[in-house]
Design an enzyme around this catalytic site. Sequence first.
Site, short mmCIF file in Angstrom:
data_model
loop_
_atom_site.label_atom_id
_atom_site.label_comp_id
_atom_site.label_asym_id
_atom_site.label_seq_id
_atom_site.Cartn_x
_atom_site.Cartn_y
_atom_site.Cartn_z
NE ARG A 168 -1.94 1.47 3.47
CZ ARG A 168 -1.78 1.28 4.52
NH1 ARG A 168 -2.87 0.41 5.11
NH2 ARG A 168 -1.03 2.67 5.19
CD GLU A 188 4.60 3.73 5.81
OE1 GLU A 188 6.23 3.53 5.96
OE2 GLU A 188 3.92 3.78 5.96
CG ASN A 245 2.92 0.83 4.56
OD1 ASN A 245 3.19 1.11 5.55
ND2 ASN A 245 1.69 1.61 4.00
CB SER A 259 -3.59 -3.01 8.27
OG SER A 259 -3.40 -1.57 9.09
CE LYS A 318 8.26 4.92 7.59
NZ LYS A 318 7.74 3.93 8.27
CE LYS A 352 8.30 9.82 7.35
NZ LYS A 352 7.50 9.15 6.08
CD GLU A 365 7.27 0.38 8.27
OE1 GLU A 365 6.23 0.81 7.89
OE2 GLU A 365 8.35 1.04 7.97
N GLY A 366 4.60 1.37 12.02
CA GLY A 366 3.11 1.48 12.87
C GLY A 366 2.59 2.54 13.44
NE ARG A 411 -4.08 5.06 6.75
CZ ARG A 411 -3.28 5.39 6.82
NH1 ARG A 411 -2.09 5.00 8.25
NH2 ARG A 411 -2.28 5.55 6.05
P1 ADP Z 1 4.88 4.37 9.79
O1 ADP Z 1 5.27 3.47 9.32
O2 ADP Z 1 4.81 4.19 10.99
O3 ADP Z 1 2.92 4.74 9.60
P2 ADP Z 1 5.02 7.04 8.34
O4 ADP Z 1 6.29 7.60 7.44
O5 ADP Z 1 3.61 6.61 7.56
O6 ADP Z 1 5.41 5.55 9.15
O7 ADP Z 1 4.10 8.22 9.48
C1 ADP Z 1 3.81 7.66 10.22
C2 ADP Z 1 2.01 8.79 10.19
O8 ADP Z 1 2.87 10.63 10.28
C3 ADP Z 1 1.55 9.63 8.27
O9 ADP Z 1 0.66 8.56 8.50
C4 ADP Z 1 1.56 10.83 8.42
O10 ADP Z 1 0.25 11.23 9.32
C5 ADP Z 1 2.84 11.11 9.24
N1 ADP Z 1 3.59 11.96 8.34
C6 ADP Z 1 4.87 10.83 8.18
N2 ADP Z 1 5.72 11.45 7.31
C7 ADP Z 1 5.08 13.24 7.00
C8 ADP Z 1 5.33 14.42 6.45
N3 ADP Z 1 6.82 13.94 5.28
N4 ADP Z 1 5.02 14.69 5.73
C9 ADP Z 1 3.40 15.17 6.84
N5 ADP Z 1 2.76 13.78 8.33
C10 ADP Z 1 3.67 13.21 7.76
MG MG Z 2 2.57 4.65 7.61
#
Ligand code: ADP
Ligand code: MG
Length: 477
Positions: A127, A146, A148, A153, A308, A367, A371-372, A453
Amino acid sequence: QSVTTHKRTIMMNADQVKELAEVAKDAALLHGVLMRTQETPMSSELVSYAPFTLFPTPVPKAVFHQALAVQTFYNTLVDKISQDSEFLQEALASTIAVDDFTARLFKIHQMILKEGKSQDIVLGLNRSDYMLDQGGDGTSSLKQIEINTIAASFGGLSSRTPDVHRLVLTVAGRKEESQQILDNNPAAGLARGIAKAWELYGAPRAVVMFLVEESQRNIFDHRFVENELWKRGMRTIRKRFDHVSKTGFLDKEKRLFVDGQEVAVVYFRNGYMPQNYISEQAWDARLLMERSLAVKCPDINTHLAGTKKVQQVLAKPGVLERFLPDHPEAVQQIRATFAGLYTLDMGAEGDKNIAMALATPDRFVLKPQREGGGNNIYGTEICQVLEAVKESSERTAYILMDKIQPTPQQNYLLRRDAPLKISDCLSELGVFGTYVRQGTHMVMNECVGHLLRTKSSEHQDGGVAAGVAVLDNPLLI
Ligand code: ADP
Ligand code: MG
């Protein structure tokens, strides 16, 4: 259809909203948008609705279709990365020197590389997540958050949320809008991939094993995918790492048996965070499955391709071209979705990026390789963390990314035990991809649906499982 219509829709008086929220919750229960409760995550004796928005959220048609259109290219890209061990080694070298979890995954990858893979069927269910970055001119551009590649899910529940929002809008007297809610069925598309891999494995009595956590609040999301497999006459089992370590073994042909049943496909819905490996036995079980003839979704290479750090390396000039040399169109479409991504590796470039983040932390997200949800670092905390690690190689555990700034939209988030109130919200669009490869032949490569979401803009981070975001539907404008 416009943002103005959305604004009018949500401007109801308090009594109307309360009444509609009751309808909405019951609609979620009627249509199976369910979750086990926090109090009883181990059984389905008590369930509630999965959190969701009262109204769907306007999403510009062009960017929505852009996200769908690029998905098969992302499938190809992830698959190509997974086959390039040299690249993975180079890309992850600085990360695994300081990040124990990624290092352990990488060690399994190295062992399999040395021993030779026993299975040439690859199943990818991923996803790709995006937010819409607002431009100064009122336009918005699609930027990937990102991708996944393990345990992505909500393909199940998002197959059922369209009917909920249709019903809510109809009851709210907005029949026309309700007819514009898109059909969505990632559950069927994910199951198609699993079924194809199972078929190619070629043992009609072998099962699909969902590798699951102990606490299974989100079981209904899995069940919708299982249900699609059951309809095809396939059998599924749900096992944890400890089940696999207790009863799992490989026969002479490296066929995987768990609880006495041959496993054709292992579908990981667990195993993406350090806490999932509660003991050394869990790691042994991962290795056992990886060594086996079963089709792994994902295999260890594909798992690593979704880190990442790999995402950041892909954004460097020339890297996409390495994987897609004959597909300039794919390169261009993928690159268009990249936000700024910056290395923190030791050296001049990393130093420069750190200085940039310290000067303007609000422009970035820091970051770690996790994940999660709930792991990223924002704002002044970026400065605290970077000040502490900037002189040491510890800093290479992180990547830096431009912070995407979507336009907030108002909505009501329906969540158990939370008061009903209007919130400024930010949305994240996910697109599901399914592919199956056998040897060098791509047997299937599809975009199979979407997920929206939405979270309150008070929260910087967080997914649905983390208790921050809720399920939503796009209303194309
Ligand atoms: P995870 O693997 O924990 O899901 P993500 O990279 O998806 O990691 O980051 C988690 C959340 O943080 C995302 O769902 C989003 O709400 C926020 N986020 C992540 N990267 C960004 C970004 N570059 N700009 C704004 N919000 C972000
Ligand atoms: Mg995410």
